[in-house]
Design a protein around this motif. Sequence first.
Motif, PDB file in Angstrom:
ATOM      1  N   PRO A  37       0.808  -1.225   0.000  1.00 52.28           N
ATOM      2  CA  PRO A  37       0.000   0.000   0.000  1.00 52.28           C
ATOM      3  C   PRO A  37       0.842   1.276   0.000  1.00 52.28           C
ATOM      4  CG  PRO A  37      -0.997  -1.611   1.448  1.00 52.28           C
ATOM      5  CD  PRO A  37       0.343  -2.168   1.028  1.00 52.28           C
ATOM      6  N   GLU A  38       1.960   1.275   0.711  1.00 53.15           N
ATOM      7  CA  GLU A  38       2.834   2.464   0.717  1.00 53.15           C
ATOM      8  C   GLU A  38       3.403   2.715  -0.680  1.00 53.15           C
ATOM      9  OE1 GLU A  38       4.878   2.697   5.088  1.00 53.15           O
ATOM     10  OE2 GLU A  38       5.445   0.995   3.814  1.00 53.15           O
ATOM     11  N   ALA A  39       3.880   1.656  -1.317  1.00 54.98           N
ATOM     12  CA  ALA A  39       4.438   1.790  -2.665  1.00 54.98           C
ATOM     13  C   ALA A  39       3.352   2.196  -3.660  1.00 54.98           C
ATOM     14  CB  ALA A  39       5.095   0.481  -3.098  1.00 54.98           C
ATOM     15  N   THR A  40       2.165   1.626  -3.490  1.00 54.75           N
ATOM     16  CA  THR A  40       1.041   1.977  -4.369  1.00 54.75           C
ATOM     17  C   THR A  40       0.702   3.454  -4.227  1.00 54.75           C
ATOM     18  OG1 THR A  40       0.154  -0.272  -4.280  1.00 54.75           O
ATOM     19  CG2 THR A  40      -1.386   1.488  -4.893  1.00 54.75           C
ATOM     20  N   LYS A  41       0.638   3.942  -2.996  1.00 52.16           N
ATOM     21  CA  LYS A  41       0.329   5.364  -2.761  1.00 52.16           C
ATOM     22  C   LYS A  41       1.406   6.259  -3.364  1.00 52.16           C
ATOM     23  CE  LYS A  41      -2.203   8.613  -1.216  1.00 52.16           C
ATOM     24  NZ  LYS A  41      -3.404   8.917  -1.996  1.00 52.16           N
ATOM     25  N   LEU A  42       2.664   5.889  -3.209  1.00 52.42           N
ATOM     26  CA  LEU A  42       3.764   6.661  -3.788  1.00 52.42           C
ATOM     27  C   LEU A  42       3.598   6.751  -5.310  1.00 52.42           C
ATOM     28  CD1 LEU A  42       6.610   7.987  -3.266  1.00 52.42           C
ATOM     29  CD2 LEU A  42       7.538   5.744  -3.800  1.00 52.42           C
ATOM     30  N   LEU A  43       3.303   5.608  -5.940  1.00 54.51           N
ATOM     31  CA  LEU A  43       3.132   5.584  -7.394  1.00 54.51           C
ATOM     32  C   LEU A  43       1.900   6.379  -7.833  1.00 54.51           C
ATOM     33  CD1 LEU A  43       4.052   1.863  -8.098  1.00 54.51           C
ATOM     34  CD2 LEU A  43       5.365   3.885  -8.784  1.00 54.51           C
ATOM     35  N   THR A  44       0.777   6.191  -7.132  1.00 54.34           N
ATOM     36  CA  THR A  44      -0.430   6.914  -7.542  1.00 54.34           C
ATOM     37  C   THR A  44      -0.262   8.418  -7.357  1.00 54.34           C
ATOM     38  OG1 THR A  44      -1.493   6.471  -5.396  1.00 54.34           O
ATOM     39  CG2 THR A  44      -2.038   4.991  -7.215  1.00 54.34           C
ATOM     40  N   ASN A  45       0.457   8.842  -6.325  1.00 51.00           N
ATOM     41  CA  ASN A  45       0.733  10.279  -6.153  1.00 51.00           C
ATOM     42  C   ASN A  45       1.536  10.820  -7.331  1.00 51.00           C
ATOM     43  OD1 ASN A  45      -0.638  10.451  -3.725  1.00 51.00           O
ATOM     44  ND2 ASN A  45       1.205  10.299  -2.460  1.00 51.00           N
ATOM     45  N   LYS A  46       2.527  10.055  -7.774  1.00 55.70           N
ATOM     46  CA  LYS A  46       3.344  10.492  -8.920  1.00 55.70           C
ATOM     47  C   LYS A  46       2.525  10.496 -10.209  1.00 55.70           C
ATOM     48  CE  LYS A  46       7.753   9.273  -6.942  1.00 55.70           C
ATOM     49  NZ  LYS A  46       8.912  10.069  -7.260  1.00 55.70           N
ATOM     50  N   ALA A  90       0.330  13.540 -10.159  1.00 52.28           N
ATOM     51  CA  ALA A  90       1.130  14.761 -10.381  1.00 52.28           C
ATOM     52  C   ALA A  90       1.661  14.848 -11.812  1.00 52.28           C
ATOM     53  CB  ALA A  90       2.289  14.800  -9.386  1.00 52.28           C
ATOM     54  N   GLY A  91       1.389  13.823 -12.608  1.00 49.58           N
ATOM     55  CA  GLY A  91       1.857  13.824 -13.993  1.00 49.58           C
ATOM     56  C   GLY A  91       3.307  13.414 -14.148  1.00 49.58           C
ATOM     57  N   LEU A  92       3.896  12.877 -13.093  1.00 51.18           N
ATOM     58  CA  LEU A  92       5.302  12.464 -13.153  1.00 51.18           C
ATOM     59  C   LEU A  92       5.474  11.049 -13.698  1.00 51.18           C
ATOM     60  CD1 LEU A  92       6.386  13.902  -9.694  1.00 51.18           C
ATOM     61  CD2 LEU A  92       6.748  14.916 -11.969  1.00 51.18           C
ATOM     62  N   LEU A  93       4.406  10.271 -13.674  1.00 49.15           N
ATOM     63  CA  LEU A  93       4.401   8.917 -14.236  1.00 49.15           C
ATOM     64  C   LEU A  93       3.122   8.757 -15.046  1.00 49.15           C
ATOM     65  CD1 LEU A  93       5.421   6.700 -11.152  1.00 49.15           C
ATOM     66  CD2 LEU A  93       6.813   7.192 -13.168  1.00 49.15           C
ATOM     67  N   PRO A  94       3.159   7.938 -16.097  1.00 44.55           N
ATOM     68  CA  PRO A  94       1.925   7.693 -16.848  1.00 44.55           C
ATOM     69  C   PRO A  94       0.940   6.889 -15.987  1.00 44.55           C
ATOM     70  CG  PRO A  94       3.691   6.291 -17.659  1.00 44.55           C
ATOM     71  CD  PRO A  94       4.300   7.220 -16.649  1.00 44.55           C
ATOM     72  N   LYS A  95      -0.353   7.112 -16.218  1.00 41.86           N
ATOM     73  CA  LYS A  95      -1.382   6.352 -15.509  1.00 41.86           C
ATOM     74  C   LYS A  95      -1.184   4.870 -15.808  1.00 41.86           C
ATOM     75  CE  LYS A  95      -4.003   9.815 -14.038  1.00 41.86           C
ATOM     76  NZ  LYS A  95      -4.190  10.162 -12.686  1.00 41.86           N
ATOM     77  N   GLY A 105      -4.936   3.335  -3.732  1.00 42.12           N
ATOM     78  CA  GLY A 105      -5.150   3.540  -5.161  1.00 42.12           C
ATOM     79  C   GLY A 105      -5.081   2.302  -6.023  1.00 42.12           C
ATOM     80  N   ALA A 106      -5.018   1.112  -5.417  1.00 41.89           N
ATOM     81  CA  ALA A 106      -5.009  -0.112  -6.219  1.00 41.89           C
ATOM     82  C   ALA A 106      -6.345  -0.256  -6.944  1.00 41.89           C
ATOM     83  CB  ALA A 106      -4.759  -1.339  -5.347  1.00 41.89           C
ATOM     84  N   SER A 107      -6.283  -0.655  -8.196  1.00 37.84           N
ATOM     85  CA  SER A 107      -7.489  -0.807  -8.998  1.00 37.84           C
ATOM     86  C   SER A 107      -8.289  -2.039  -8.614  1.00 37.84           C
ATOM     87  CB  SER A 107      -7.124  -0.909 -10.483  1.00 37.84           C
ATOM     88  OG  SER A 107      -6.401   0.233 -10.865  1.00 37.84           O
ATOM     89  N   GLU A 108      -7.590  -3.056  -8.177  1.00 33.59           N
ATOM     90  CA  GLU A 108      -8.227  -4.313  -7.809  1.00 33.59           C
ATOM     91  C   GLU A 108      -7.296  -5.069  -6.879  1.00 33.59           C
ATOM     92  OE1 GLU A 108     -10.629  -7.924  -9.992  1.00 33.59           O
ATOM     93  OE2 GLU A 108     -10.232  -6.053 -11.030  1.00 33.59           O
ATOM     94  N   ILE A 109      -7.857  -5.964  -6.072  1.00 32.34           N
ATOM     95  CA  ILE A 109      -7.075  -6.778  -5.151  1.00 32.34           C
ATOM     96  C   ILE A 109      -7.257  -8.240  -5.524  1.00 32.34           C
ATOM     97  CG2 ILE A 109      -6.610  -7.310  -2.737  1.00 32.34           C
ATOM     98  CD1 ILE A 109      -6.486  -4.261  -3.481  1.00 32.34           C
TER      99      ILE A 109
END
Length: 103
Positions: free
Chosen positions: A13-22, A25-30, A52-56
């Motif tokens: 979840p921490e890594a997912t939140k980091l990625l979804t924040n980026k 912010a437009g720093l990574l593609p969706k 921000g995970a799309s599915e579990i």
Amino acid sequence: IIMDLQMPEMSGPEATKLLTNKMEAGLLPKTLILGYTALMGGREIEGFKQAGASEIMVKPTSVPDMMTVFASHGIRPVRSVPSLSQGLSLESLYVSSIQGGNQ
């Protein structure tokens, strides 16, 4: 991205939140993030969803079940893998692929 819940440096979840924040912010593609866990507790699943995970998906997950999840998000395989019909687990397919096997 298939994100495991328990990892050595940072939780899924921490890594997912980091990625979804980026991504926001437009720093990574969706990118689709699928949470992957052996724990079925509501707290773990809710943490992934809030991050921000799309599915579990819950381990063990068969390759055909994984392909169904991908298809539900519009992701299609780029090549056919004959072993999928043999009921191999995702883990065995992954290990085979990193070891250069053709299972």
